[in-house]
Design a protein around this motif. Structure first.
Motif, mmCIF file in Angstrom:
data_model
loop_
_atom_site.group_PDB
_atom_site.id
_atom_site.type_symbol
_atom_site.label_atom_id
_atom_site.label_comp_id
_atom_site.label_asym_id
_atom_site.label_seq_id
_atom_site.Cartn_x
_atom_site.Cartn_y
_atom_site.Cartn_z
ATOM 1 N N LEU A 157 0.849 -1.196 0.000
ATOM 2 C CA LEU A 157 0.000 0.000 0.000
ATOM 3 C C LEU A 157 0.879 1.238 0.000
ATOM 4 C CD1 LEU A 157 -2.935 0.942 0.102
ATOM 5 C CD2 LEU A 157 -2.784 0.901 2.598
ATOM 6 N N GLU A 158 0.711 2.061 -1.025
ATOM 7 C CA GLU A 158 1.485 3.300 -1.143
ATOM 8 C C GLU A 158 0.511 4.468 -1.136
ATOM 9 O OE1 GLU A 158 4.221 3.355 -4.391
ATOM 10 O OE2 GLU A 158 4.560 1.178 -4.289
ATOM 11 N N LEU A 159 0.521 5.229 -0.032
ATOM 12 C CA LEU A 159 -0.355 6.390 0.101
ATOM 13 C C LEU A 159 0.501 7.621 0.348
ATOM 14 C CD1 LEU A 159 -3.204 4.987 2.395
ATOM 15 C CD2 LEU A 159 -3.201 5.170 -0.080
ATOM 16 N N SER A 160 0.147 8.729 -0.313
ATOM 17 C CA SER A 160 0.845 9.986 -0.055
ATOM 18 C C SER A 160 0.293 10.590 1.235
ATOM 19 C CB SER A 160 0.645 10.928 -1.239
ATOM 20 O OG SER A 160 -0.728 11.203 -1.405
ATOM 21 N N GLU A 161 0.703 11.807 1.531
ATOM 22 C CA GLU A 161 0.199 12.458 2.725
ATOM 23 C C GLU A 161 -1.332 12.519 2.676
ATOM 24 O OE1 GLU A 161 1.993 13.783 0.423
ATOM 25 O OE2 GLU A 161 0.904 15.458 -0.471
ATOM 26 N N SER A 179 -0.684 -4.578 -5.335
ATOM 27 C CA SER A 179 -0.191 -3.242 -5.016
ATOM 28 C C SER A 179 -1.300 -2.221 -5.242
ATOM 29 C CB SER A 179 1.027 -2.900 -5.897
ATOM 30 O OG SER A 179 1.403 -1.544 -5.718
ATOM 31 N N ILE A 180 -1.496 -1.330 -4.262
ATOM 32 C CA ILE A 180 -2.445 -0.214 -4.382
ATOM 33 C C ILE A 180 -1.671 1.072 -4.146
ATOM 34 C CG2 ILE A 180 -4.518 0.881 -3.466
ATOM 35 C CD1 ILE A 180 -5.537 -1.805 -2.624
ATOM 36 N N ARG A 181 -1.693 1.951 -5.131
ATOM 37 C CA ARG A 181 -0.985 3.232 -5.019
ATOM 38 C C ARG A 181 -1.989 4.363 -5.202
ATOM 39 N NH1 ARG A 181 1.611 6.701 -8.639
ATOM 40 N NH2 ARG A 181 1.085 5.301 -10.368
ATOM 41 N N LEU A 182 -1.982 5.318 -4.269
ATOM 42 C CA LEU A 182 -2.908 6.452 -4.318
ATOM 43 C C LEU A 182 -2.120 7.719 -4.001
ATOM 44 C CD1 LEU A 182 -5.864 7.392 -4.611
ATOM 45 C CD2 LEU A 182 -6.094 7.106 -2.139
ATOM 46 N N GLU A 183 -2.020 8.598 -4.988
ATOM 47 C CA GLU A 183 -1.233 9.822 -4.805
ATOM 48 C C GLU A 183 -1.667 10.872 -5.820
ATOM 49 O OE1 GLU A 183 2.528 8.360 -7.568
ATOM 50 O OE2 GLU A 183 2.734 8.414 -5.407
ATOM 51 N N PRO A 184 -1.324 12.142 -5.574
ATOM 52 C CA PRO A 184 -1.655 13.191 -6.549
ATOM 53 C C PRO A 184 -0.906 12.987 -7.855
ATOM 54 C CG PRO A 184 -1.113 14.137 -4.397
ATOM 55 C CD PRO A 184 -0.722 12.697 -4.346
ATOM 56 N N GLY A 185 -1.523 13.460 -8.962
ATOM 57 C CA GLY A 185 -0.864 13.365 -10.257
ATOM 58 C C GLY A 185 0.300 14.322 -10.366
ATOM 59 N N SER A 186 0.950 14.295 -11.519
ATOM 60 C CA SER A 186 2.141 15.122 -11.712
ATOM 61 C C SER A 186 1.851 16.607 -11.631
ATOM 62 C CB SER A 186 2.782 14.786 -13.066
ATOM 63 O OG SER A 186 1.832 14.954 -14.106
ATOM 64 N N PHE A 219 -10.393 6.369 -16.801
ATOM 65 C CA PHE A 219 -10.213 4.990 -16.313
ATOM 66 C C PHE A 219 -9.536 4.183 -17.402
ATOM 67 C CE2 PHE A 219 -11.131 1.506 -13.531
ATOM 68 C CZ PHE A 219 -11.331 0.423 -14.352
ATOM 69 N N ARG A 220 -8.479 3.455 -17.028
ATOM 70 C CA ARG A 220 -7.728 2.705 -18.036
ATOM 71 C C ARG A 220 -7.301 1.366 -17.451
ATOM 72 N NH1 ARG A 220 -2.351 2.185 -19.989
ATOM 73 N NH2 ARG A 220 -1.560 3.340 -18.180
ATOM 74 N N ILE A 221 -7.353 0.326 -18.292
ATOM 75 C CA ILE A 221 -6.910 -1.013 -17.897
ATOM 76 C C ILE A 221 -5.809 -1.465 -18.844
ATOM 77 C CG2 ILE A 221 -7.580 -3.446 -17.905
ATOM 78 C CD1 ILE A 221 -10.116 -2.789 -16.624
ATOM 79 N N ALA A 222 -4.735 -1.997 -18.263
ATOM 80 C CA ALA A 222 -3.648 -2.580 -19.045
ATOM 81 C C ALA A 222 -3.611 -4.075 -18.747
ATOM 82 C CB ALA A 222 -2.313 -1.919 -18.690
ATOM 83 N N PRO A 223 -4.340 -4.898 -19.541
ATOM 84 C CA PRO A 223 -4.430 -6.339 -19.226
ATOM 85 C C PRO A 223 -3.083 -7.030 -19.187
ATOM 86 C CG PRO A 223 -6.066 -5.684 -20.875
ATOM 87 C CD PRO A 223 -5.133 -4.519 -20.721
ATOM 88 N N ALA A 224 -2.183 -6.690 -20.112
ATOM 89 C CA ALA A 224 -0.891 -7.374 -20.169
ATOM 90 C C ALA A 224 -0.065 -7.106 -18.915
ATOM 91 C CB ALA A 224 -0.119 -6.940 -21.415
ATOM 92 N N GLU A 225 -0.267 -5.943 -18.286
ATOM 93 C CA GLU A 225 0.503 -5.573 -17.095
ATOM 94 C C GLU A 225 -0.252 -5.855 -15.795
ATOM 95 O OE1 GLU A 225 2.204 -1.750 -19.612
ATOM 96 O OE2 GLU A 225 1.484 -1.466 -17.562
ATOM 97 N N HIS A 226 -1.454 -6.407 -15.922
ATOM 98 C CA HIS A 226 -2.284 -6.701 -14.754
ATOM 99 C C HIS A 226 -2.448 -5.434 -13.895
ATOM 100 C CE1 HIS A 226 -2.065 -11.002 -15.615
ATOM 101 N NE2 HIS A 226 -0.800 -10.809 -15.867
ATOM 102 N N ARG A 227 -2.835 -4.358 -14.539
ATOM 103 C CA ARG A 227 -2.891 -3.076 -13.845
ATOM 104 C C ARG A 227 -4.093 -2.274 -14.322
ATOM 105 N NH1 ARG A 227 -0.709 1.785 -15.348
ATOM 106 N NH2 ARG A 227 0.406 0.737 -17.039
ATOM 107 N N LEU A 228 -4.739 -1.581 -13.365
ATOM 108 C CA LEU A 228 -5.768 -0.616 -13.725
ATOM 109 C C LEU A 228 -5.393 0.731 -13.109
ATOM 110 C CD1 LEU A 228 -7.892 0.214 -11.214
ATOM 111 C CD2 LEU A 228 -8.677 -2.111 -11.581
ATOM 112 N N GLU A 229 -5.789 1.781 -13.789
ATOM 113 C CA GLU A 229 -5.451 3.133 -13.344
ATOM 114 C C GLU A 229 -6.678 4.015 -13.449
ATOM 115 O OE1 GLU A 229 -3.202 6.435 -15.643
ATOM 116 O OE2 GLU A 229 -1.640 5.316 -14.534
ATOM 117 N N ALA A 230 -6.945 4.762 -12.396
ATOM 118 C CA ALA A 230 -8.066 5.706 -12.375
ATOM 119 C C ALA A 230 -7.529 7.075 -11.999
ATOM 120 C CB ALA A 230 -9.135 5.251 -11.387
ATOM 121 N N ARG A 231 -7.923 8.087 -12.761
ATOM 122 C CA ARG A 231 -7.531 9.471 -12.476
ATOM 123 C C ARG A 231 -8.785 10.285 -12.215
ATOM 124 N NH1 ARG A 231 -2.411 11.403 -13.686
ATOM 125 N NH2 ARG A 231 -0.961 9.795 -14.457
#
Length: 372
Positions: free
Chosen positions: A271-275, A308-315, A353-365
């Motif tokens: 679990l990766e969380l920013s402040e 892995s769950i990562r939640l942080e502000p965008g760039s 919302f985006r899914i990358a099946p080959a990388e076993h990853r989903l991303e939500a902004r």
């Protein structure tokens, strides 16, 4: 008429193969292999005695075969040894007797834990090898007897142990859910007690005061009654707000539930969380729902060991990035009810919302909004 026949067939099926075995109609398909026992007749037609003995053996085999599905431990071992004995008796005169060794090995997993089952499987294979050496040394007998017994017996032991682990996992998950429900009920009870205790005490006191002042000072009594009404309305509003909060689990609670659920399945969570982030209630509720759906999909399909769950502000610091990934071998489908639901919720808030099946990853902004 047809319904009655189907009901009778189902009753006979459940009597022969117990539903708890979870095998469906497969045991009847496996019986096809027993036909190898009669291949010998193609080369040497049986006499009357041979025919009678073969039919008697078939009846005995079928009784042992269907009875074995309901046996465990010592009873299952007796069935294995009985099938083994049939193979030993028929081996000198019938090359198709090797099928009995395979069926004996098939029920070895029911004798006990993997180590015990493996011991008796080895005993069956060794017996088949000895019988082959002294009665049927030809490859057409010993190769299926030894190879088939090893393959079928080992596979059944493996899948039986896997099913035991799955059953323990389901029990563990049920216990986690039960503990979560108990904790949630206790929290609701505490919150409602804290929420309503003061309000109801005020209402009782003001009601008693209004009753005492009803004859002495009607104007003040009416004022107290209005205060009681205002307190009751405020209490009703607070209860509605509290119940609405229970319906949408907080992000922190959802992350904790995800950790417990994954741990019960033997999956490690990174679990990766920013402040601490200032999120409005709607954004927090949508993120919680997306995490819940993603974790459910990982448990069902991913066959993962790490998540892995990562939640942080965008760039550019004006949006929020949620990334969930795993190391499993399952395939993430880019479409489907759960995925479509996650995409709809994210896009309803102006996110992507985006899914990358080959990388076993989903991303939500999601766009960051001030908390309310």
């Amino acid at each position: 008429m047809m319904g009655s026949i189907q009901k009778r067939i189902r009753e006979w099926h459940e009597w022969l193969v117990p539903p708890e075995a979870g095998l469906g109609w497969m045991p009847y398909i496996w019986l096809v292999f027993f036909g190898w026992f009669f291949v010998h007749w193609l080369f040497e037609p049986p006499g009357t005695t041979g025919l009678i003995l073969s039919l008697a053996t078939t009846v005995a085999f079928l009784a042992l075969y269907f009875s074995a599905f309901r046996r465990q431990g010592l009873a299952a071992l007796m069935h294995c040894l009985a099938l083994l004995a049939l193979g030993m008796v028929w081996a000198p005169v019938n090359i198709g007797a090797n099928v009995f060794f395979i069926f004996a090995a098939a029920c070895a997993h029911q004798v006990g834990p993997p180590r015990t089952a493996a011991f008796w499987l080895a005993f069956i294979i060794l017996t088949a090898a000895i019988v082959a050496i002294f009665t049927q040394p030809m490859v057409f007998f010993w190769a299926p007897a030894i190879g088939g017994a090893l393959a079928v017996g080992a596979a059944n032991i493996f899948f039986a142990e896997k099913e035991r682990h799955n059953a323990a996992l389901r029990l563990s998950q049920a216990e986690v859910r039960q503990l979560a429900r108990v904790a949630e009920r206790e929290r609701i009870a505490r919150d409602l007690h804290d929420l309503l205790g003061h309000r109801l005490s005020v209402i009782v006191l003001k009601s008693e005061l209004a009753r005492k002042l009803f004859d002495q000072d009607p104007d003040r009594a009416r004022a107290e009654i209005r205060a009681v009404e205002d307190s009751a309305r405020e209490a009703l509003t607070e209860v509605r707000e509290a119940i609405g909060g229970y319906r949408e689990r907080s992000l922190a609670a959802e992350l904790e539930q995800a950790r417990l659920t994954l741990a019960s399945a033997g999956i490690e969570l990174d679990l990766e969380l920013s402040e601490p982030l200032a999120l409005d209630s709607r954004t927090e509720a949508v993120l919680a729902l997306v995490i819940r759906e993603a974790i459910t999909n990982i448990l069902r399909h991913a066959r993962a060991h790490r998540c892995s769950i990562r939640l942080e502000p965008g760039s550019d610091d004006d949006d929020l990035v949620l990334e969930i990934s795993d190391d499993g071998s399952g395939v993430i489908r880019p479409e489907g009810g759960g995925v479509d639901g996650m995409r709809a919720r994210i896009e309803a808030l102006g996110g992507r919302f985006r899914i990358a099946p080959a990388e076993h990853r989903l991303e939500a902004r999601l766009p960051l909004a001030p908390a309310r």
